[in-house]
Design an enzyme around this catalytic site. Sequence first.
Site, PDB file in Angstrom:
ATOM      1  N   ARG A  75       4.768   3.614 -16.167  1.00  0.00           N
ATOM      2  CA  ARG A  75       4.749   4.569 -14.972  1.00  0.00           C
ATOM      3  C   ARG A  75       5.804   4.436 -14.080  1.00  0.00           C
ATOM      4  O   ARG A  75       6.019   3.528 -13.242  1.00  0.00           O
ATOM      5  CB  ARG A  75       3.342   4.151 -14.322  1.00  0.00           C
ATOM      6  CG  ARG A  75       2.932   5.134 -13.079  1.00  0.00           C
ATOM      7  CD  ARG A  75       1.710   4.587 -12.404  1.00  0.00           C
ATOM      8  NE  ARG A  75       1.524   5.390 -11.137  1.00  0.00           N
ATOM      9  CZ  ARG A  75       1.604   4.697  -9.834  1.00  0.00           C
ATOM     10  NH1 ARG A  75       1.297   3.448  -9.762  1.00  0.00           N
ATOM     11  NH2 ARG A  75       1.360   5.774  -8.896  1.00  0.00           N
ATOM     12  N   HIS A 119       5.796   9.502  -4.894  1.00  0.00           N
ATOM     13  CA  HIS A 119       5.515   8.403  -4.515  1.00  0.00           C
ATOM     14  C   HIS A 119       6.242   7.835  -3.285  1.00  0.00           C
ATOM     15  O   HIS A 119       7.374   7.276  -3.001  1.00  0.00           O
ATOM     16  CB  HIS A 119       5.888   7.131  -5.702  1.00  0.00           C
ATOM     17  CG  HIS A 119       5.517   5.736  -5.635  1.00  0.00           C
ATOM     18  ND1 HIS A 119       4.642   5.201  -6.808  1.00  0.00           N
ATOM     19  CD2 HIS A 119       5.357   4.889  -4.564  1.00  0.00           C
ATOM     20  CE1 HIS A 119       4.338   3.872  -5.908  1.00  0.00           C
ATOM     21  NE2 HIS A 119       4.439   3.958  -4.885  1.00  0.00           N
ATOM     22  N   GLU A 164      -1.270   7.034  -3.560  1.00  0.00           N
ATOM     23  CA  GLU A 164      -1.800   6.473  -2.570  1.00  0.00           C
ATOM     24  C   GLU A 164      -1.409   7.302  -1.183  1.00  0.00           C
ATOM     25  O   GLU A 164      -0.719   7.021  -0.430  1.00  0.00           O
ATOM     26  CB  GLU A 164      -1.214   5.117  -2.315  1.00  0.00           C
ATOM     27  CG  GLU A 164      -1.329   4.135  -3.261  1.00  0.00           C
ATOM     28  CD  GLU A 164      -1.171   2.561  -3.103  1.00  0.00           C
ATOM     29  OE1 GLU A 164      -0.701   2.436  -1.677  1.00  0.00           O
ATOM     30  OE2 GLU A 164      -1.290   1.718  -3.758  1.00  0.00           O
ATOM     31  N   ASN A 291      -5.126   2.083  -7.475  1.00  0.00           N
ATOM     32  CA  ASN A 291      -4.239   0.838  -7.163  1.00  0.00           C
ATOM     33  C   ASN A 291      -5.030  -0.248  -6.558  1.00  0.00           C
ATOM     34  O   ASN A 291      -5.847   0.276  -5.334  1.00  0.00           O
ATOM     35  CB  ASN A 291      -3.015   1.167  -6.423  1.00  0.00           C
ATOM     36  CG  ASN A 291      -2.035   2.202  -7.013  1.00  0.00           C
ATOM     37  OD1 ASN A 291      -2.467   2.553  -8.395  1.00  0.00           O
ATOM     38  ND2 ASN A 291      -1.215   2.597  -6.430  1.00  0.00           N
ATOM     39  N   TYR A 293      -5.167  -4.105  -4.858  1.00  0.00           N
ATOM     40  CA  TYR A 293      -4.759  -5.470  -4.733  1.00  0.00           C
ATOM     41  C   TYR A 293      -5.543  -6.376  -4.255  1.00  0.00           C
ATOM     42  O   TYR A 293      -5.671  -7.514  -4.430  1.00  0.00           O
ATOM     43  CB  TYR A 293      -3.549  -5.241  -3.758  1.00  0.00           C
ATOM     44  CG  TYR A 293      -2.410  -4.594  -4.575  1.00  0.00           C
ATOM     45  CD1 TYR A 293      -1.358  -5.012  -5.294  1.00  0.00           C
ATOM     46  CD2 TYR A 293      -2.124  -3.038  -4.629  1.00  0.00           C
ATOM     47  CE1 TYR A 293      -0.505  -4.683  -6.043  1.00  0.00           C
ATOM     48  CE2 TYR A 293      -1.280  -2.560  -5.214  1.00  0.00           C
ATOM     49  CZ  TYR A 293      -0.568  -3.148  -5.847  1.00  0.00           C
ATOM     50  OH  TYR A 293       0.532  -2.722  -6.411  1.00  0.00           O
ATOM     51  N   GLU A 361      -2.106   0.346 -10.620  1.00  0.00           N
ATOM     52  CA  GLU A 361      -1.277  -0.846 -10.091  1.00  0.00           C
ATOM     53  C   GLU A 361      -2.103  -1.947  -9.865  1.00  0.00           C
ATOM     54  O   GLU A 361      -3.266  -1.692  -9.419  1.00  0.00           O
ATOM     55  CB  GLU A 361      -0.515  -0.420  -8.632  1.00  0.00           C
ATOM     56  CG  GLU A 361       0.616   0.506  -8.787  1.00  0.00           C
ATOM     57  CD  GLU A 361       1.209   0.946  -7.409  1.00  0.00           C
ATOM     58  OE1 GLU A 361       1.199  -0.009  -6.446  1.00  0.00           O
ATOM     59  OE2 GLU A 361       1.711   1.937  -7.161  1.00  0.00           O
TER      60      GLU A 361
HETATM   61  C1  FCB Z   1       1.273  -0.036  -3.560  1.00  0.00           C
HETATM   62  C2  FCB Z   1       2.444   0.864  -3.776  1.00  0.00           C
HETATM   63  C3  FCB Z   1       3.631   0.056  -4.447  1.00  0.00           C
HETATM   64  C4  FCB Z   1       3.799  -1.190  -3.960  1.00  0.00           C
HETATM   65  C5  FCB Z   1       2.893  -1.987  -4.089  1.00  0.00           C
HETATM   66  C6  FCB Z   1       2.970  -3.424  -3.843  1.00  0.00           C
HETATM   67  O1  FCB Z   1       0.728   0.328  -2.284  1.00  0.00           O
HETATM   68  O2  FCB Z   1       2.025   2.039  -4.356  1.00  0.00           O
HETATM   69  O3  FCB Z   1       4.679   1.154  -4.344  1.00  0.00           O
HETATM   70  O4  FCB Z   1       4.505  -0.984  -2.820  1.00  0.00           O
HETATM   71  O5  FCB Z   1       1.688  -1.487  -3.131  1.00  0.00           O
END
Ligand code: FCB
Length: 451
Positions: A75, A119, A164, A291, A293, A361
């Site tokens: 990607r 992006h 995002e 995405n 985290y 992500e």
């Molecule tokens: C996300 C982004 C990516 C990177 C990660 C850590 O928000 O999409 O570009 O910065 O965080």
Amino acid sequence: MTSFPDGFVWGAATASYQVEGAVSEDGRGPSIWDTFAHTPGKIADGETGDVADDHYHRYAEDIRLLAELGLKAYRFSIAWSRVIPAGSGATNSAGLDFYRRLAETCLENGVTPYATLYHWDLPQPLEDAGGWLVRDAAERFRDFAAITQGALSDVIKHWITLNEPWCSAFLGYGNGEHAPGRTEGADALKAVHHLLLGHGLALQAIKSPENTIGITLNPAPIHAAESGESEADRDAARRIDGLRNRLFLEPLLLGKYPSDVLEDTGMADWFAQYATDLPVISGPLDFLGVNYYCPTTVAAPDGPISDPGKVSTQPGSENVVAVDTGLERTQMGWPIQPSGLRDILKAINDLAPDLPLYVTENGAAYPDEVLSDGTIQDDKRQSYLEQHIEVCRQVTAEGLPLKGYFIWTLMDNFEWAYGFTRRFGLIHVDYPTQQRTLKQSAHWLKNFLTA
Ligand code: FCB
């Protein structure tokens, strides 16, 4: 491995400005990230993406490494200002040629390309004309999407419109931590609408039975502090969940904006004028990218939650604070909670049953050290990835329509306002020499994927 469904897609992700460099080569025009990074004080250590990972020249080596890890999908994102240097008007065939070479190199290595069209790198002339706060940006994005997909449809079959949009709107036009660095309060919601409209128009323009098209969001579980014992904290969680999740998921999946968010931000009248855009925004998706985290836990301090005078990513909730719940954190300060990934995938599946989902992500930054023997022992990153991959396995076993998992990121790169101070890569990059070295996590992944 056998416990994942057949055809489950394993990939790694990058983004144009974070890796490419070559910012003035072959006719590329300036984007808001060039301007922002060159503005003193915006990026850690005054760094820029001028060179980054030099992926523009080294993509063949990078794709070969990706394939050697056993990954089958890449990607990457397409820089709008390489394809249409001024954002609108003339197309630059050299820009399209670069992405054709990139996609063809993927295919030669048995890697399926997944292209993100946006992006975060808006061509600067479009920002000069008002950026995402004006409707024209959405229409120009549609044109860019149509031209790009039209030119590359034989080699790229999977498209992601936006990455995002929460960040584009609320970091770009809310607190100004990201390009273009504007602090516009609740007007950042206009950017949300124009981004989503751009997505919807692009979807209409490029949808065909030959390809799949989705959008990538960054939804997160939002919890109230102290398990929601206080009414004010519960209300804070409702507001932040509204801004982060429902403001994007509901228009895309249900064709409506959450009325409480529009009320909280004082934007209901503005949005009422554009209700006819909602059928465009909610056009049928082939998949949704997530995405993930970390989760967020929030509290409302005493006094009014809303303070329009305050610069914030949280219009209508400017005074809401994130609280530490004691979870272990990555170098970004992001708390680690793999189960949050399941929560969010499940919540999306409840809203849109059976819509194919991808984790587009997931990954972690740690201050990696190159040891004297040249190795990088990034156990914590490996553990982070293992735990989240295990959640993916569980949710597929439960029957959730999760179709793939992309690691953020293939190799260390320009981490936006953090410059080069945060490393998320499976592959270590020594920036002065551009040497790539597989970290321990990459060796582990290779064993896992090829076992
Ligand atoms: C996300 C982004 C990516 C990177 C990660 C850590 O928000 O999409 O570009 O910065 O965080």
